[in-house]
Each structure stands twice: as structure tokens, then as C-alpha cells.
Design a protein around this motif. Structure first.
Motif, PDB file in Angstrom:
ATOM      1  N   CYS A  92       0.855  -1.192   0.000  1.00 37.84           N
ATOM      2  CA  CYS A  92       0.000   0.000   0.000  1.00 37.84           C
ATOM      3  C   CYS A  92       0.889   1.238   0.000  1.00 37.84           C
ATOM      4  O   CYS A  92       0.865   2.020   0.964  1.00 37.84           O
ATOM      5  N   PRO A  93       1.681   1.422  -1.054  1.00 32.56           N
ATOM      6  CA  PRO A  93       2.680   2.498  -1.044  1.00 32.56           C
ATOM      7  C   PRO A  93       2.014   3.867  -0.923  1.00 32.56           C
ATOM      8  O   PRO A  93       1.062   4.161  -1.627  1.00 32.56           O
ATOM      9  N   THR A  94       2.533   4.674  -0.010  1.00 29.33           N
ATOM     10  CA  THR A  94       1.887   5.943   0.301  1.00 29.33           C
ATOM     11  C   THR A  94       2.934   6.986   0.649  1.00 29.33           C
ATOM     12  O   THR A  94       3.916   6.673   1.325  1.00 29.33           O
ATOM     13  N   ALA A  95       2.731   8.210   0.161  1.00 32.37           N
ATOM     14  CA  ALA A  95       3.591   9.314   0.570  1.00 32.37           C
ATOM     15  C   ALA A  95       2.767  10.257   1.434  1.00 32.37           C
ATOM     16  O   ALA A  95       1.845  10.901   0.935  1.00 32.37           O
ATOM     17  N   PHE A  96       3.082  10.306   2.711  1.00 31.12           N
ATOM     18  CA  PHE A  96       2.413  11.239   3.602  1.00 31.12           C
ATOM     19  C   PHE A  96       3.139  12.578   3.483  1.00 31.12           C
ATOM     20  O   PHE A  96       4.323  12.671   3.788  1.00 31.12           O
ATOM     21  N   GLU A  97       2.412  13.588   3.027  1.00 25.72           N
ATOM     22  CA  GLU A  97       3.010  14.904   2.862  1.00 25.72           C
ATOM     23  C   GLU A  97       2.669  15.735   4.101  1.00 25.72           C
ATOM     24  O   GLU A  97       1.878  15.319   4.932  1.00 25.72           O
ATOM     25  N   GLY A  98       3.262  16.892   4.230  1.00 28.20           N
ATOM     26  CA  GLY A  98       2.931  17.758   5.358  1.00 28.20           C
ATOM     27  C   GLY A  98       3.333  17.174   6.702  1.00 28.20           C
ATOM     28  O   GLY A  98       2.627  17.351   7.698  1.00 28.20           O
ATOM     29  N   VAL A  99       4.460  16.461   6.749  1.00 28.59           N
ATOM     30  CA  VAL A  99       4.959  15.918   8.014  1.00 28.59           C
ATOM     31  C   VAL A  99       5.809  17.004   8.691  1.00 28.59           C
ATOM     32  O   VAL A  99       6.828  17.426   8.149  1.00 28.59           O
ATOM     33  N   LEU A 100       5.375  17.456   9.854  1.00 32.04           N
ATOM     34  CA  LEU A 100       6.030  18.568  10.545  1.00 32.04           C
ATOM     35  C   LEU A 100       7.318  18.123  11.248  1.00 32.04           C
ATOM     36  O   LEU A 100       7.301  17.190  12.045  1.00 32.04           O
ATOM     37  N   CYS A 101       8.424  18.814  10.968  1.00 35.77           N
ATOM     38  CA  CYS A 101       9.703  18.520  11.633  1.00 35.77           C
ATOM     39  C   CYS A 101       9.760  19.201  12.994  1.00 35.77           C
ATOM     40  O   CYS A 101       9.570  20.416  13.088  1.00 35.77           O
ATOM     41  N   VAL A 116     -15.559 -10.622   0.040  1.00 35.91           N
ATOM     42  CA  VAL A 116     -15.777  -9.701   1.161  1.00 35.91           C
ATOM     43  C   VAL A 116     -14.638  -8.684   1.173  1.00 35.91           C
ATOM     44  O   VAL A 116     -13.471  -9.068   1.234  1.00 35.91           O
ATOM     45  N   GLU A 117     -14.978  -7.386   1.097  1.00 32.27           N
ATOM     46  CA  GLU A 117     -13.942  -6.346   1.055  1.00 32.27           C
ATOM     47  C   GLU A 117     -13.985  -5.515   2.329  1.00 32.27           C
ATOM     48  O   GLU A 117     -14.970  -4.841   2.607  1.00 32.27           O
ATOM     49  N   ILE A 118     -12.886  -5.567   3.077  1.00 30.25           N
ATOM     50  CA  ILE A 118     -12.824  -4.856   4.352  1.00 30.25           C
ATOM     51  C   ILE A 118     -11.562  -3.997   4.419  1.00 30.25           C
ATOM     52  O   ILE A 118     -10.639  -4.176   3.623  1.00 30.25           O
ATOM     53  N   SER A 119     -11.533  -3.061   5.349  1.00 29.85           N
ATOM     54  CA  SER A 119     -10.344  -2.223   5.548  1.00 29.85           C
ATOM     55  C   SER A 119      -9.379  -2.944   6.484  1.00 29.85           C
ATOM     56  O   SER A 119      -9.716  -3.971   7.089  1.00 29.85           O
ATOM     57  N   HIS A 120      -8.197  -2.387   6.642  1.00 26.64           N
ATOM     58  CA  HIS A 120      -7.219  -2.961   7.555  1.00 26.64           C
ATOM     59  C   HIS A 120      -7.729  -2.865   8.993  1.00 26.64           C
ATOM     60  O   HIS A 120      -7.556  -3.783   9.794  1.00 26.64           O
ATOM     61  N   THR A 121      -8.386  -1.747   9.304  1.00 26.34           N
ATOM     62  CA  THR A 121      -8.984  -1.572  10.635  1.00 26.34           C
ATOM     63  C   THR A 121     -10.015  -2.667  10.895  1.00 26.34           C
ATOM     64  O   THR A 121     -10.046  -3.263  11.976  1.00 26.34           O
ATOM     65  N   ASP A 122     -10.856  -2.951   9.903  1.00 17.26           N
ATOM     66  CA  ASP A 122     -11.841  -4.036  10.028  1.00 17.26           C
ATOM     67  C   ASP A 122     -11.156  -5.382  10.221  1.00 17.26           C
ATOM     68  O   ASP A 122     -11.603  -6.215  11.017  1.00 17.26           O
ATOM     69  N   ASN A 182      -2.782   2.320   9.176  1.00 14.71           N
ATOM     70  CA  ASN A 182      -3.567   1.273   8.521  1.00 14.71           C
ATOM     71  C   ASN A 182      -3.690   1.522   7.016  1.00 14.71           C
ATOM     72  O   ASN A 182      -3.716   0.575   6.229  1.00 14.71           O
ATOM     73  N   ALA A 183      -3.770   2.797   6.617  1.00 14.02           N
ATOM     74  CA  ALA A 183      -3.892   3.111   5.188  1.00 14.02           C
ATOM     75  C   ALA A 183      -2.683   2.609   4.409  1.00 14.02           C
ATOM     76  O   ALA A 183      -2.817   2.125   3.290  1.00 14.02           O
ATOM     77  N   CYS A 184      -1.499   2.728   5.001  1.00 17.57           N
ATOM     78  CA  CYS A 184      -0.280   2.314   4.281  1.00 17.57           C
ATOM     79  C   CYS A 184       0.186   0.930   4.718  1.00 17.57           C
ATOM     80  O   CYS A 184       1.222   0.467   4.259  1.00 17.57           O
ATOM     81  N   ASP A 185      -0.579   0.272   5.585  1.00 14.79           N
ATOM     82  CA  ASP A 185      -0.217  -1.038   6.124  1.00 14.79           C
ATOM     83  C   ASP A 185       1.222  -1.011   6.649  1.00 14.79           C
ATOM     84  O   ASP A 185       2.063  -1.822   6.250  1.00 14.79           O
ATOM     85  N   LEU A 186       1.466  -0.064   7.551  1.00 14.07           N
ATOM     86  CA  LEU A 186       2.822   0.188   8.052  1.00 14.07           C
ATOM     87  C   LEU A 186       3.484  -1.061   8.620  1.00 14.07           C
ATOM     88  O   LEU A 186       4.687  -1.272   8.433  1.00 14.07           O
ATOM     89  N   VAL A 187       2.703  -1.894   9.281  1.00 16.41           N
ATOM     90  CA  VAL A 187       3.255  -3.075   9.941  1.00 16.41           C
ATOM     91  C   VAL A 187       3.948  -3.998   8.931  1.00 16.41           C
ATOM     92  O   VAL A 187       4.939  -4.650   9.249  1.00 16.41           O
ATOM     93  N   ASN A 188       3.436  -4.031   7.696  1.00 17.56           N
ATOM     94  CA  ASN A 188       4.039  -4.880   6.670  1.00 17.56           C
ATOM     95  C   ASN A 188       4.845  -4.088   5.643  1.00 17.56           C
ATOM     96  O   ASN A 188       5.161  -4.600   4.570  1.00 17.56           O
ATOM     97  N   ALA A 189       5.157  -2.838   5.954  1.00 22.13           N
ATOM     98  CA  ALA A 189       5.907  -2.002   5.006  1.00 22.13           C
ATOM     99  C   ALA A 189       7.294  -2.587   4.763  1.00 22.13           C
ATOM    100  O   ALA A 189       7.902  -3.166   5.659  1.00 22.13           O
ATOM    101  N   THR A 190       7.782  -2.417   3.536  1.00 19.91           N
ATOM    102  CA  THR A 190       9.095  -2.930   3.189  1.00 19.91           C
ATOM    103  C   THR A 190      10.184  -1.871   3.344  1.00 19.91           C
ATOM    104  O   THR A 190      11.364  -2.176   3.297  1.00 19.91           O
TER     105      THR A 190
END
Lengths: 230, 230
Positions: free
Chosen positions: A189-198, B113-119, A216-224
Motif C-alpha cells: 500500500c505504497p503511500t507518501a504522507f506529505e505535510g509531516v512537521l519537523c 468480502v472487502e474490508i479495511s485494515h482496521t476491520d 492502517n492506510a499504508c499497512d505500516l506493519v508490513n511495510a518494506t
């Protein structure tokens, strides 16, 4: 200073020492004292902050009884920060509640409740995206502790994405305090989060904080892989 | 063909006609039949797909009784697609359940069945990220309907981000079917979703589908703009 009364765990101490050694080594390297190909390389860590709250002295007294103290459930990555054993129930308008919301220690000057957008929908509260501490004009909620109830008139936010870093980390990336940067998360779930405050401070360790929706949106737990970019 | 037995609502028909007119106009434009500065401009729409399921004939019979039909609760953006009045309860391992999960119509060849990661976390099931239809080797769950229980041995996925588009849209963007592109969402939680799968078909309308985690991560509802990029 509650921060000083809590013994720091070996794991946190080791992290701080390791960081200090790496930075000192990099300084000597740039001063020409040692000659090596390796320069200072930031050690990027990305963690998910689940819903939580910070409490002030007065509110902890109200919720857990006068003179009560936060006790350590689990140490966090940032030096001195911990998830407390103390949890509360937060209640939004129309009596919707979320139970077992953990307090993070140490105590702070102001109480602040940090929830995800999903939580905000569940509670029925319009939590604005704010950097930690900027809680003027935000909605409140009811907080229920074992010894009392607190009616917060403000303090409920969705914490803005941010990255803690030392001045050495900031220099290595070419970032400055207050700058907005990007976090790229690689994986399915490749994702670029913009607006990350330093947020740059010598007491920090390099760590990006995302909330559960972002994690959860980027499935961080399984990120490579993760990378921080301007 | 259940698709043909359902009368299409005025709103969906209007969208299809509008798209056809715009594409036809663009063709005449490129053929030199009309001379105007305006070219074909894709009309980008981004919608959030909440948890849902698609069902096959056999499974609908099992859940709602023999010969039962899906009835329209709300028409969706894609022509012929609708949220059905029929809902079920899905149950994961360790008896954790999510109620009121809506079926999307029309019926399909296979139940999915289509669910989110949160689900997935709530249910306790490891739902892999998959394009719609690619359900081999995925976990199953129990589905509870008013007339029966279904033990799915596979079919639970987290739908991969994707964009439906017509060939005219694909041409306007310079994309091809099966290509992965980026969706940038502007606003207070600016985010670039990478790996968005292009699905090109003349029967589609231009629409990106995100799941609730993705929609909440970027606060899509309050977004100030969206753009599709290579």
C-alpha cells in the motif's frame, strides 16, 4: 519534575547513548579527527500513535484522586515518554464512548486528547488536525476516570503528522525545525504522507508519528521500507 | 442477467450520457470536425468504499432464501452498480463480528468480502491486499444472513486502490489498463496514494476507490483537491 522521578529503562538509555555516540563520532569525522568513509546516517523509525491523552496535574487528581501519579505500563521510543497503566473512558456528544484510552506520561501543563479520524467519527466529535499543544478553539469531551468525571471544554485533536529529530538528524536531511517534509512508505500500500512537521530538539530521537488511520492506510506493519524526503 | 433487470436511475443515466457526449465531442474535435480551444477534460471523482461484499447466486440463496433478489438501497457512481438493501453480519476467527455489512449489487460469479485494515484487525483476520476478483488463497470468514449461515473458505480481501476510467480518460491522462498511478489528495492531511491500479473499460466512469482507512488518513471529506498523476 515528574520526568525526573521516573527511572529510565535500560532500553531507552541505550538508545540515547547510541545516538550520542553516533553524533559525537560524526562531529569528530567532520572535524577531521577521524578518517572514515562512513558519515552520520539517521536511523529512521516510524511508529503509530494509537488514541491517547496527556493530562495535567489538576485533571489527574480529578480522574484518579488527589496526589495520584502515573505509573509505567510501557516505555515509548522518545526518551522519558511512557504509556501509563492509567486508562480512562472518553465520551463524545450523544453519549458515544470509547473505553480503555491510555494516558501517556509524564504529566503535561495542559490536558489533550489525541484521536484518529475514525475515532472522531465513532465519538461524533469534529476533531481538527493540530500540532500537539495547539488546542485553542478545539472541541472538548467528557473524560471518565475511576475517581471522577472531567468535562473538558477543549483539547480534542487529531495530531498532525510529525517527525521528532535531533539537530544532527535535521542536518543530515537538510531539514529545519518547523519544516514540512514527506514520508514515503513502501510496500503493498505504497503511500507518501506529505505535510509531516519537523520537530527538532536535542532531547528527541528520530521518529515519525502517524496515527492509526495513517498506519492502517499504508499497512505500516508490513511495510518494506520508509524514507523521509523534502 | 440481473444487471439488465434493474431499472437504471435517472442520476446514473445522466452521468453516462454526459460522459458519452464529452467523449464524442472530443473525438470530433480531434478529427477536425469542430474547432474549439477546449479539449476533453477528465472529470475526476474520488469515493470511499466502506466494507461490503459481493455475492454469487448460490450464496444469496443460502443467506436470504432460494430465489431471493438484491434490491436497491442506493445507486453508486459506476453505471449499474448499487448498494443493496440486504445486509449481513461477518464473523472472523474467535467469534468477533461486524454487523450491518452491505451487499453491493448486481450479483457476481464469486462471493468476495472487502474490508479495511482496521476491520481486519477488529475481525482478527489477515486480509491480503488484492485487486477485486483475485481471491485465490485468501482467508475466509463466516457470513450470517437472515435465512442462513455461509462458511466462506476464501474471499476476504482488502481491495487494492484502483481507478475506474474510460478509454478516453486513459488517453487524456496517458495511462493504460493495468498501470499503477498516483492519487494526490490536497488539504490538511496531504497524501499521495501510490500504486493506484488503472482499470480501463468503456462501461466505467472515472472514479478512484479508496477504502475507509485511506479516506480517513487523508481526511478525504475535507480535501481541497485531488489529482491523478503518473
Amino acid at each position: 519534575m515528574s520526568r525526573l522521578t521516573i527511572p529510565m529503562p535500560r532500553e531507552q538509555l541505550e538508545r540515547i547513548v547510541r545516538q550520542a555516540v553516533r553524533e559525537r563520532f560524526a562531529e569528530r569525522l567532520s572535524a577531521g579527527e577521524v578518517k572514515l568513509a562512513a558519515a552520520y546516517t539517521p536511523n529512521l523509525v516510524v511508529n503509530i500513535s494509537a488514541r491517547h491523552l496527556h493530562v495535567c496535574r489538576e485533571h489527574l487528581d480529578r480522574l484518579f484522586g488527589p496526589g495520584s501519579e502515573l505509573t509505567v505500563y510501557r516505555w515509548l521510543y522518545q526518551p522519558g515518554e511512557f504509556a501509563a497503566e492509567q486508562t480512562v473512558t472518553i465520551i463524545g456528544p450523544r453519549q458515544r464512548a470509547i473505553q480503555n484510552v491510555r494516558i501517556l506520561g509524564p504529566m503535561r501543563a495542559a490536558t489533550q486528547v489525541e484521536i484518529s479520524h475514525t475515532d472522531a467519527i465513532a465519538l461524533g466529535v469534529e476533531a481538527p488536525v493540530r500540532p500537539s499543544g495547539k488546542i485553542e478553539g478545539t472541541p472538548g469531551c467528557v473524560v471518565l476516570g475511576p475517581k471522577g468525571v472531567l468535562e473538558l471544554d477543549h483539547g480534542v485533536i487529531r495530531a498532525a503528522r510529525h517527525v521528532h529529530m535531533t539537530p544532527a538528524d535535521a542536518a543530515a536531511y537538510g531539514f529545519r525545525d518547523g519544516q514540512y517534509v514527506r514520508l514515503r512508505v513502501h510496500g503493498e500500500c505504497p503511500t507518501a504522507f506529505e505535510g509531516v512537521l519537523c520537530r527538532v530538539d536535542p532531547r528527541f530521537l528520530l521518529e515519525v508519528h502517524l496515527d492509526t488511520d495513517e498506519g492502517n492506510a499504508c499497512d505500516l506493519v508490513n511495510a518494506t521500507g520508509v524514507e523521509l524526503l523534502a
